[in-house]
Design a protein around this motif. Structure first.
Motif, PDB file in Angstrom:
ATOM      1  N   GLN A  53       0.787  -1.017   0.188  1.00 25.67           N
ATOM      2  CA  GLN A  53      -0.059   0.046  -0.139  1.00 25.67           C
ATOM      3  C   GLN A  53       0.878   1.495   0.064  1.00 25.67           C
ATOM      4  O   GLN A  53       0.383   1.945  -0.662  1.00 25.67           O
ATOM      5  CB  GLN A  53      -1.267  -0.071   1.019  1.00 25.67           C
ATOM      6  N   GLU A  54       1.816   1.535   0.937  1.00 23.09           N
ATOM      7  CA  GLU A  54       2.240   2.326   0.860  1.00 23.09           C
ATOM      8  C   GLU A  54       3.535   2.794  -0.478  1.00 23.09           C
ATOM      9  O   GLU A  54       3.319   3.623  -0.829  1.00 23.09           O
ATOM     10  CB  GLU A  54       3.842   2.569   2.140  1.00 23.09           C
ATOM     11  N   LYS A  55       4.187   1.348  -0.878  1.00 22.49           N
ATOM     12  CA  LYS A  55       4.351   1.894  -2.476  1.00 22.49           C
ATOM     13  C   LYS A  55       3.653   2.809  -3.873  1.00 22.49           C
ATOM     14  O   LYS A  55       4.051   3.200  -4.346  1.00 22.49           O
ATOM     15  CB  LYS A  55       4.932   0.533  -3.069  1.00 22.49           C
ATOM     16  N   GLU A  56       2.710   2.108  -3.550  1.00 21.24           N
ATOM     17  CA  GLU A  56       1.369   2.488  -4.436  1.00 21.24           C
ATOM     18  C   GLU A  56       0.734   3.992  -4.041  1.00 21.24           C
ATOM     19  O   GLU A  56      -0.067   5.122  -4.976  1.00 21.24           O
ATOM     20  CB  GLU A  56      -0.557   1.360  -4.652  1.00 21.24           C
ATOM     21  N   ASP A  57       0.752   4.367  -2.785  1.00 20.95           N
ATOM     22  CA  ASP A  57       0.863   5.909  -2.444  1.00 20.95           C
ATOM     23  C   ASP A  57       1.607   6.972  -2.542  1.00 20.95           C
ATOM     24  O   ASP A  57       1.401   7.533  -2.777  1.00 20.95           O
ATOM     25  CB  ASP A  57       0.277   6.031  -0.677  1.00 20.95           C
ATOM     26  N   THR A  58       2.600   6.397  -3.459  1.00 17.94           N
ATOM     27  CA  THR A  58       4.279   7.892  -3.778  1.00 17.94           C
ATOM     28  C   THR A  58       3.287   7.972  -5.118  1.00 17.94           C
ATOM     29  O   THR A  58       3.311   6.993  -5.708  1.00 17.94           O
ATOM     30  CB  THR A  58       4.663   6.913  -3.050  1.00 17.94           C
ATOM     31  N   PRO A  59       3.510   8.636  -5.369  1.00 21.85           N
ATOM     32  CA  PRO A  59       3.758   9.737  -6.733  1.00 21.85           C
ATOM     33  C   PRO A  59       4.990   8.417  -7.236  1.00 21.85           C
ATOM     34  O   PRO A  59       6.072   8.364  -6.475  1.00 21.85           O
ATOM     35  CB  PRO A  59       4.156  10.829  -6.364  1.00 21.85           C
ATOM     36  N   LYS A  60       4.690   8.180  -8.566  1.00 22.25           N
ATOM     37  CA  LYS A  60       6.197   8.100  -9.797  1.00 22.25           C
ATOM     38  C   LYS A  60       7.788   9.254  -9.339  1.00 22.25           C
ATOM     39  O   LYS A  60       8.291   8.168  -9.291  1.00 22.25           O
ATOM     40  CB  LYS A  60       5.796   7.838 -10.633  1.00 22.25           C
ATOM     41  N   ASP A  61       6.993  10.411  -9.169  1.00 27.25           N
ATOM     42  CA  ASP A  61       8.134  11.342  -9.329  1.00 27.25           C
ATOM     43  C   ASP A  61       9.094  11.079  -7.716  1.00 27.25           C
ATOM     44  O   ASP A  61      10.267  11.062  -7.870  1.00 27.25           O
ATOM     45  CB  ASP A  61       7.846  12.341  -9.199  1.00 27.25           C
ATOM     46  N   GLN A  62       8.392  10.321  -7.058  1.00 26.34           N
ATOM     47  CA  GLN A  62      10.145  10.855  -4.976  1.00 26.34           C
ATOM     48  C   GLN A  62      10.633   9.024  -5.557  1.00 26.34           C
ATOM     49  O   GLN A  62      10.788   9.410  -4.279  1.00 26.34           O
ATOM     50  CB  GLN A  62       8.424  10.743  -4.266  1.00 26.34           C
ATOM     51  N   GLU A  63       9.725   8.405  -6.257  1.00 25.86           N
ATOM     52  CA  GLU A  63      10.273   7.242  -6.285  1.00 25.86           C
ATOM     53  C   GLU A  63      11.798   7.042  -6.633  1.00 25.86           C
ATOM     54  O   GLU A  63      12.740   7.528  -6.656  1.00 25.86           O
ATOM     55  CB  GLU A  63       9.842   5.696  -6.944  1.00 25.86           C
TER      56      GLU A  63
END
Length: 63
Positions: A53-63
């Motif tokens: 769930q945490e990985k899905e919640d983060t926007p692609k720019d912050q990865e």
């Protein structure tokens, strides 16, 4: 899935269960092992669910 408080309670139940059944020498019982294994798998399943769930919640720019 489970809240933080529920996860801590389950970890305490698992620890106490292993301790008490080890002292009473019934840790080899099939029913006791099944219950402790189910509690352990619920804890691990919750951990994996929360991580996903945490990985899905983060926007692609912050990865």
């Amino acid at each position: 899935m489970l809240s933080d408080k529920q996860s801590l309670i389950l970890c305490g139940v698992l620890t106490a269960g292993i301790f008490v059944t080890g002292i009473l020498n019934i840790l080899d019982n099939f029913v006791v092992l099944t219950v402790l294994t189910i509690v352990f798998l619920v804890i691990i399943g919750n951990l994996l669910y929360v991580q996903g769930q945490e990985k899905e919640d983060t926007p692609k720019d912050q990865e």
